[in-house]
Design a protein around this motif. Structure first.
Motif, short mmCIF file in Angstrom:
data_model
loop_
_atom_site.label_atom_id
_atom_site.label_comp_id
_atom_site.label_asym_id
_atom_site.label_seq_id
_atom_site.Cartn_x
_atom_site.Cartn_y
_atom_site.Cartn_z
N ARG A 190 -32.25 91.04 68.75
CA ARG A 190 -31.67 92.04 67.91
C ARG A 190 -32.64 92.83 67.42
O ARG A 190 -33.67 92.53 67.61
N LEU A 191 -32.22 93.96 66.71
CA LEU A 191 -33.28 94.88 66.61
C LEU A 191 -33.75 94.18 65.15
O LEU A 191 -33.16 93.69 64.29
N ASP A 192 -35.12 93.85 65.12
CA ASP A 192 -35.81 93.41 63.87
C ASP A 192 -35.34 94.10 62.65
O ASP A 192 -35.34 95.26 62.57
N PRO A 193 -35.20 93.20 61.60
CA PRO A 193 -34.64 93.81 60.33
C PRO A 193 -35.72 94.82 59.83
O PRO A 193 -35.39 95.68 59.04
N PRO B 159 -37.94 100.17 70.77
CA PRO B 159 -37.03 100.75 70.01
C PRO B 159 -37.47 101.81 69.13
O PRO B 159 -36.97 102.75 69.05
N ILE B 160 -38.78 101.57 68.72
CA ILE B 160 -39.19 102.80 67.73
C ILE B 160 -39.78 103.89 68.63
O ILE B 160 -39.04 105.26 68.40
N ALA B 161 -40.20 103.71 69.95
CA ALA B 161 -40.62 104.93 70.63
C ALA B 161 -39.43 105.72 71.31
O ALA B 161 -39.37 106.73 71.35
N ALA B 162 -38.22 104.86 71.43
CA ALA B 162 -37.32 105.48 71.95
C ALA B 162 -36.40 106.28 70.85
O ALA B 162 -36.16 107.37 71.34
N VAL B 163 -36.47 105.72 69.77
CA VAL B 163 -36.05 106.64 68.54
C VAL B 163 -36.81 108.11 68.61
O VAL B 163 -36.13 109.13 68.50
N LEU B 164 -38.25 107.72 68.33
CA LEU B 164 -38.81 109.20 68.31
C LEU B 164 -38.71 110.12 69.31
O LEU B 164 -38.62 111.16 69.01
N ALA B 165 -38.92 109.45 70.50
CA ALA B 165 -38.68 110.54 71.83
C ALA B 165 -37.23 111.10 71.82
O ALA B 165 -37.15 112.15 72.09
#
Length: 200
Positions: A44-47, A76-82
């Protein structure tokens, strides 16, 4: 049982298991990313990551800066930023080879530069560093990690970190101040601290 952790450089094949899809929403977008055993928060996405992506201000769509997802896991963070800042240059760095392979697959269409730590050119400076840092590696290793990457912020750069209060988020805040950084507790939610870090 194996000795593998998500910060193991080369997890054994036995820990991979079947790939699974982690779905989440951030920045007004929906994401479905591939994950597998032997990487951080593969189910899961870490809380903490969720709190960071909700509470820290995501870069503007027009941003052309250079951004770093430090300890990227499956990305997940890289995907959101990009996704929210498609004109920015996004790096995703992790010591874990399986995590890098997954992050590369998950962000292939987004142009993210997925790298091992030693493969980022020394001259690269970052306008923003984003991280849910690996607290469980221990203070000495954590401090070394942050001591390596935070100095690579650009002159006006900002780092956004999330850390659980029960895992030492407040002591991390104090250590960063003692190291000469300007640190603000930007937000708290669900036992997590979101820290904004900049040069003094």
């Amino acid at each position: 049982m194996t000795g593998d952790h998500y910060f193991t450089a080369e997890p054994s094949a036995a820990t991979a298991g079947a790939e699974r899809i982690v779905e989440f929403a951030a920045g007004g977008h929906e994401f479905a990313l591939r994950a597998a055993g032997g990487v951080f928060s593969a189910d899961r996405l870490d809380p903490g990551t969720g709190v960071l992506l909700r509470k820290a201000p995501l870069p503007a769509a027009a941003s052309v800066g250079t951004l770093l997802d430090l300890g990227c896991g499956y990305g997940p963070i890289a995907a959101v930023l990009a996704t929210v800042a498609p004109r920015a240059t996004v790096y995703a760095v992790d010591v874990n080879a399986r995590a890098r392979a997954l992050a590369a697959a998950n962000t292939a269409a987004l142009g993210v530069r997925v790298c091992a730590p030693d493969d980022v050119a020394e001259a690269v400076r970052f306008d923003e560093i984003w991280s849910n840092p690996p607290i469980r590696i221990g203070k000495t290793e954590l401090h070394a990690l942050l001591g390596r990457w935070l100095p690579r912020l650009s002159a006006d750069g900002v780092a956004w970190l999330v850390a659980g209060r029960h895992l030492g988020g407040d002591s991390l805040h104090r250590w960063l101040v003692d190291e000469g950084w300007q640190v603000e507790r930007h937000a708290s939610q669900k036992g997590f601290r979101v820290l904004r870090i900049a040069r003094n």
